[in-house]
Design an enzyme around this catalytic site. Sequence first.
Site, short mmCIF file in Angstrom:
data_model
loop_
_atom_site.label_atom_id
_atom_site.label_comp_id
_atom_site.label_asym_id
_atom_site.label_seq_id
_atom_site.Cartn_x
_atom_site.Cartn_y
_atom_site.Cartn_z
N HIS A 1 0.84 -1.33 0.14
CA HIS A 1 0.10 0.07 0.03
C HIS A 1 0.83 1.28 0.02
O HIS A 1 0.64 2.31 -0.82
CB HIS A 1 -0.84 -0.02 1.15
CG HIS A 1 -2.26 -0.55 0.83
ND1 HIS A 1 -2.39 -2.02 0.74
CD2 HIS A 1 -3.61 -0.18 0.56
CE1 HIS A 1 -3.58 -2.38 0.47
NE2 HIS A 1 -4.51 -1.09 0.37
N LYS B 1 -10.15 -8.30 7.04
CA LYS B 1 -10.77 -8.60 8.36
C LYS B 1 -10.69 -7.54 9.55
O LYS B 1 -9.62 -6.95 9.47
CB LYS B 1 -10.33 -10.00 8.88
CG LYS B 1 -8.87 -9.99 9.20
CD LYS B 1 -8.59 -10.34 10.71
CE LYS B 1 -7.13 -10.49 10.86
NZ LYS B 1 -6.54 -10.05 12.29
#
Lengths: 187, 279
Positions: free
Chosen positions: A37, A102
């Site tokens: 990222h 999650k």
Amino acid sequence: MEYRLHTPLAQQEILRLRAGDRVLLTGTVYTARDAAHQRLIACLDQGAPLPFPLSDSVIYYAGPTPEAPDQVIGSAGPTTSGRMDSYTPRLLEQGLRVMIGKGDRSPAVRESIRRWGAVYLAAPGGAGALLAACVENVRLICWEDLGCEAIRELQVRDMPLLVAIDSEGQDLYTEGPAAYLSHRDEK
Amino acid sequence: MRTLDEKKISELVARLCIQANRQLPEDVIRALEAAERAEPWPSAQQSLSLLRENLDAARQRCLPICQDTGFTCVFARLGQDLHILGNFYEAIQEGVRQGYQRGFLRKSVVSDPLRRINTDDNTPAAVHVELVPGDQLHITVLPKGFGSENMSRLAMLKPADGLEGVRRFVLETVRAAGANPCPPIVVGLGIGGTFDQVAALAKQALLLPLDQSNPDPFYAALEAELLREINQLGIGPQGFGGQITALGLRILTLPTHVAGLPVAVNISCHVCRRASGIL
């Protein structure tokens, strides 16, 4: 509701998903976690081309274990999505619409999901062996030096997911526990 | 004096790294089964049965239970009458290196916390050594996942905060952790000692079996009470609501200073891995 969806997901398909719906996802997803990222954002900052198109893509926050010679992939469950929160609004702005991970997201990410009509799907945490069985093919896309954090393209079949945050900003991480508690306390 | 070759240590550590990552200890499996029976909320029960299926898949396909095969924590109890031929610490690191390579486990360690270059062999492991009487070497490997490690906390409470302060801190920590540490969690609670000791205590509490309780009835009752309160928070498996937020909570304590009440909560996910062996 339960949906069988194929990538790329049409905007209409994303918009009709509601927090708590079950999804079996088939198609292409890209693994990207913390270090990847950071590099994706650096690409955007520099105006450099991205290793995969963000529009119509699905990002899976995951770093699988290495595959044994007779396996397609090792264990391949989701990592905690919250660590990607500071990068996510920028990627949504650039066309990303589907994320898999999650754990809950920041208010800024939730708002950004609502604004762009995106969706955040949850894969079962700590069930990486089960999820590995949904992966039919793996291809390294870039940044091999990041090891388990490199970007990989996975072909998945019937990956079992839950809609955690929908395009209206409804959030299963707050609504799920609230529903359980109100049911328990009614009794 | 008994002697032990460093190669034997490496072999054992390598085997334990692989075993711990593929198969849960019996007490944790039983706790998961009991959780599935006890869970009244249907969607939460579904989440729990998925975890059981995952354990079966890991065993059948020789895969790690979770892709985060952890920062390797090694606990050694070294008999003071045992003479080791070679380099003890390096033998442990070599065992981790071999185990993570041979077992196709993920290499999740970076050499520097800020410059972050992967060491590509999951070393260095965190090694805790306790010198004990005798001539044996006991080794336990605990591969610690960081989704739950990140949700762990430490507080230097005031003595006046007492039991109520500890209770509040534990519940606040678990509530703040929410879905992130992959509930149902296991809680290691350290109380007392110094700043550094209390963190180690909390981690060591994760080595204790879930089907036993503290030998001191006062702390045994506190373990049961805190577990009951955590399981009233409603977070549930995967954080989507339900009764079973934690599978177990174990406490370890140490004497502390008149001015302090250190508390540490080390959280483990439901994949509460550990494997032990003796040389």
